[in-house]
Enzyme design. Structure first.
Site, short mmCIF file in Angstrom:
data_model
loop_
_atom_site.label_atom_id
_atom_site.label_comp_id
_atom_site.label_asym_id
_atom_site.label_seq_id
_atom_site.Cartn_x
_atom_site.Cartn_y
_atom_site.Cartn_z
N LYS A 124 76.80 33.23 33.96
CA LYS A 124 76.66 33.98 35.21
C LYS A 124 76.44 33.00 36.36
O LYS A 124 75.37 32.43 36.53
CB LYS A 124 75.47 34.95 35.15
CG LYS A 124 75.55 35.95 36.30
CD LYS A 124 74.21 36.43 36.79
CE LYS A 124 73.65 35.71 37.97
NZ LYS A 124 74.45 35.65 39.18
N GLY A 158 67.58 27.28 38.45
CA GLY A 158 67.39 27.98 39.72
C GLY A 158 65.97 27.78 40.22
O GLY A 158 65.31 26.80 39.86
N GLU A 174 65.42 25.01 34.19
CA GLU A 174 65.54 23.85 35.10
C GLU A 174 65.23 24.39 36.48
O GLU A 174 66.06 25.11 37.06
CB GLU A 174 66.96 23.29 35.09
CG GLU A 174 67.50 22.88 33.74
CD GLU A 174 67.06 21.49 33.32
OE1 GLU A 174 66.44 20.79 34.14
OE2 GLU A 174 67.32 21.14 32.17
N CYS A 189 68.02 19.85 43.59
CA CYS A 189 66.69 20.07 43.00
C CYS A 189 65.85 18.80 42.96
O CYS A 189 64.66 18.82 43.16
CB CYS A 189 66.85 20.64 41.60
SG CYS A 189 67.93 19.62 40.58
N GLU A 249 59.24 23.86 48.47
CA GLU A 249 60.63 23.38 48.39
C GLU A 249 61.44 24.02 49.53
O GLU A 249 61.58 25.24 49.58
CB GLU A 249 61.23 23.77 47.04
CG GLU A 249 62.61 23.17 46.83
CD GLU A 249 63.24 23.61 45.50
OE1 GLU A 249 63.21 24.81 45.20
OE2 GLU A 249 63.78 22.74 44.80
P1 NAD Z 1 67.86 31.39 42.39
O1 NAD Z 1 66.68 31.25 41.49
O2 NAD Z 1 67.73 32.32 43.53
O3 NAD Z 1 69.13 31.89 41.55
C1 NAD Z 1 69.63 31.19 40.45
C2 NAD Z 1 70.45 32.13 39.58
O4 NAD Z 1 69.60 33.16 39.08
C3 NAD Z 1 71.57 32.86 40.31
O5 NAD Z 1 72.70 32.97 39.46
C4 NAD Z 1 70.97 34.22 40.59
O6 NAD Z 1 71.95 35.23 40.74
C5 NAD Z 1 70.15 34.44 39.34
N1 NAD Z 1 69.06 35.40 39.46
C6 NAD Z 1 68.44 35.83 40.59
N2 NAD Z 1 67.51 36.76 40.29
C7 NAD Z 1 67.53 36.91 38.94
C8 NAD Z 1 66.79 37.72 38.02
N3 NAD Z 1 65.84 38.56 38.43
N4 NAD Z 1 67.07 37.61 36.70
C9 NAD Z 1 68.00 36.75 36.27
N5 NAD Z 1 68.74 35.97 37.08
C10 NAD Z 1 68.50 36.05 38.42
O7 NAD Z 1 68.21 29.90 42.82
P2 NAD Z 1 69.29 29.44 43.89
O8 NAD Z 1 68.78 29.83 45.24
O9 NAD Z 1 70.65 29.88 43.48
O10 NAD Z 1 69.25 27.84 43.70
C11 NAD Z 1 68.31 27.03 44.28
C12 NAD Z 1 67.17 26.70 43.33
O11 NAD Z 1 67.69 26.11 42.13
C13 NAD Z 1 66.22 25.67 43.88
O12 NAD Z 1 64.89 26.06 43.64
C14 NAD Z 1 66.55 24.39 43.08
O13 NAD Z 1 65.51 23.48 43.00
C15 NAD Z 1 66.92 24.96 41.76
N6 NAD Z 1 67.75 24.01 40.99
C16 NAD Z 1 67.17 23.30 39.96
C17 NAD Z 1 67.91 22.37 39.23
C18 NAD Z 1 67.29 21.57 38.11
O14 NAD Z 1 68.03 20.91 37.36
N7 NAD Z 1 65.98 21.58 37.93
C19 NAD Z 1 69.26 22.16 39.55
C20 NAD Z 1 69.82 22.88 40.60
C21 NAD Z 1 69.04 23.81 41.31
#
Ligand code: NAD
Length: 490
Positions: free
Chosen positions: A175, A228, A250, A284, A385
């Site tokens: 997804k 995320g 992650e 991230c 962040e």
């Molecule tokens: P997000 O948490 O808003 O969304 C990530 C994914 O989760 C998306 O596909 C979203 O549709 C889905 N999602 C949202 N609500 C959900 C729920 N209730 N249940 C299941 N899935 C759900 O993150 P974002 O805004 O897309 O990305 C930015 C974040 O990602 C930042 O905090 C960043 O640090 C983190 N990130 C971490 C890494 C790592 O390797 N640690 C790498 C890249 C990004």
């Protein structure tokens, strides 16, 4: 013409029954590049059932590692042949520069290559025990893997999961983030052309609260691998308790970049710029908190600001652009709000601080590289962040204070030290409570190295052999080599 995207379920491209569509925008100019389906809860559940059925059939889960390796290489080859298309799609959809996108595509291909190679290595162990007992330890796929990824590295974060999850023999459901599905769709078109059996890999687009949540809650999903925000990750972990599925997270970061007064200043400034402004700070592991030793603070800030002001911000497909667009209006507004908060908290802007609306960038989501000085550890811009091209610069007196400030965060994803004294650099980096660290460099890593965080930056590791382990169960098989009664009972 606007492309109408479809879901990929059981080896077929299908429309969702939900008439609602998500407009997919180019963040550099707000042009609609595609309309994406928003899968329903029913469609998600049906896809999970199909993935489970395929897993149980053994067509992939019990296939030879050599066969899985062959198909992973097919995917790598097809991606290599479509490298330019993937770069263009990533630039158009995410806003990053061509140079950044090209590096992501190469890394994604290398990930398939790496896991294909790994499958040809021995996997497992045996022990000779007492009483003619021979114990084998073998690895098996877990089952149905739900793979949920963010928008900042739409292709790379997806493939960091797809490659090892398939290598291990799982059925997968990917997804992508709702706003950045383009490169995932392209890779699934390529996967469709390979010999991967139908029903092993599925692609569901839609909202996190429907598709993501259904995957996280489902009793038929055996592992949810999520990249995320920490906030959503926490919810995923709670949702996963129903069937106690394995959870791999992650999450976010607020990583310290510690610069000692004996560092080569030119190198430290250069890497610190790369550390925060690569990917417009939407990374991230960004070095979003620079900690500079008192004696060199003013000189460091002067040099850093002078270089930050010279960064060429612009559309990712423009060959002169060094920093691209912010992924969405929502994310841009979040960053602008944090800049406002920083000013209100009393921090001083040394450069940047505004949206860029000139030179044809009026319709795009662009923000100036922004540097905050005169900051303190209790400020929100230092603790939270921001996920944008915004960095804070603090000072420290000595090693003890550097470590104290560096670790004063709920996160533990990454960190770096700059010093010409290797002993000191190693002493410090070992004390930084983070999973990904650097000495006299930033961001560079290898597919062989495990990627993941301490504390609230996550659980588990991607990449390397650890990344394959995430998608495997471990079984012991104890074999009696000389069967005869043991007469435990009289
Ligand atoms: P997000 O948490 O808003 O969304 C990530 C994914 O989760 C998306 O596909 C979203 O549709 C889905 N999602 C949202 N609500 C959900 C729920 N209730 N249940 C299941 N899935 C759900 O993150 P974002 O805004 O897309 O990305 C930015 C974040 O990602 C930042 O905090 C960043 O640090 C983190 N990130 C971490 C890494 C790592 O390797 N640690 C790498 C890249 C990004």
């Amino acid at each position: 013409m606007t492309q109408h995207l479809k879901l990929y379920i059981n080896g077929e491209w299908v429309d969702s029954i939900n008439p609602q569509r998500q407009e997919i925008l180019n963040p550099a100019n707000q042009e609609v590049i595609a309309k994406a389906p928003k899968a329903t809860k029913d469609e998600t559940e049906k896809t999970i059932r199909t993935a489970k059925k395929t897993f149980e059939s053994g067509v992939w889960s019990e296939s030879d590692p050599q066969e899985r390796s062959r198909i992973l290489l097919q995917i790598a080859d097809k991606m290599r042949a479509n490298q330019e298309v993937l770069v263009t799609l990533e630039v158009e959809n995410n806003g990053k520069t061509k140079r950044e996108a090209a590096s992501d595509v190469t890394d994604a291909i290398n990930t398939f290559q790496y896991y294909a190679d790994l499958l040809n290595n021995p996997n497992g162990q045996t022990y000779e025990g007492d009483d003619d007992l021979q114990t084998m330890i073998i690895k098996e796929p877990i089952g149905v893997a739900g793979l949920i990824v963010p928008w900042n590295f739409p292709l790379l974060m997806s493939m960091w999961k797809v490659a090892p999850a398939l290598a291990a023999g799982n059925s997968i459901i990917l997804k992508p983030a709702g706003i950045t599905p383009m490169t995932a769709v392209k890779v699934f078109e390529l996967i469709d052309e390979t010999d991967l059996p139908k029903g092993v890999a599925h692609l569901l687009m839609g909202s996190g609260s429907v598709v993501g949540q259904t995957i996280a809650e489902s009793d038929d999903v055996d592992i949810v691998s999520f990249t995320g925000s920490t906030e959503v990750g926490r919810g995923i972990m709670q949702a996963a308790t129903g069937n106690l599925k394995k959870v791999s997270l992650e999450l976010g970061g607020k990583s310290p970049n510690i610069i000692f007064d004996d560092a080569d200043l030119r190198t430290a400034v250069d890497h610190a710029l790369f550390g925060i402004f690569m990917g417009s700070g939407q990374v991230c592991s960004s070095g979003s908190r620079i900690l500079v030793q008192e004696g060199i603070h003013d000189e460091f800030v002067a040099k850093f600001v002078e270089r930050a002001k010279r960064i060429k911000v612009g559309p990712g497909n423009n060959k002169d652009s060094e920093m691209g667009a912010i992924v969405s209006e929502k994310q841009m507004e979040r960053i602008v709000e944090y800049i406002r908060i920083g000013k209100e908290e009393g921090a001083r802007i040394a450069c940047g601080g505004k949206r860029i609306e000139r030179d044809g960038m009026e319709k795009g989501f662009f923000i100036e590289p922004t540097v905050f000085v005169d900051v303190t550890s209790d400020m929100r811009i230092v603790k939270e962040e921001i996920f944008g091209p915004v960095v804070t610069i603090q000072t420290f007196k000595d090693e003890t204070e550097a470590i104290k400030i560096a670790n004063d965060t709920v996160y533990g994803l990454a960190g770096a030290v700059f010093s010409s004294d290797q002993d000191k650099a190693m002493r410090i980096i070992k004390k930084v409570r983070a999973g990904i660290t650097w000495v006299n460099t930033y961001h560079l890593t290898n597919v062989q190295a495990p990627w993941g965080g301490y504390k609230q930056s996550g659980i588990g590791r991607s990449l390397g052999t650890y990344g394959l382990d995430e998608y495997q169960e471990t079984k012991q098989i104890n074999v009696n080599m000389d069967p005869k009664p043991i007469q435990w009972f009289g």
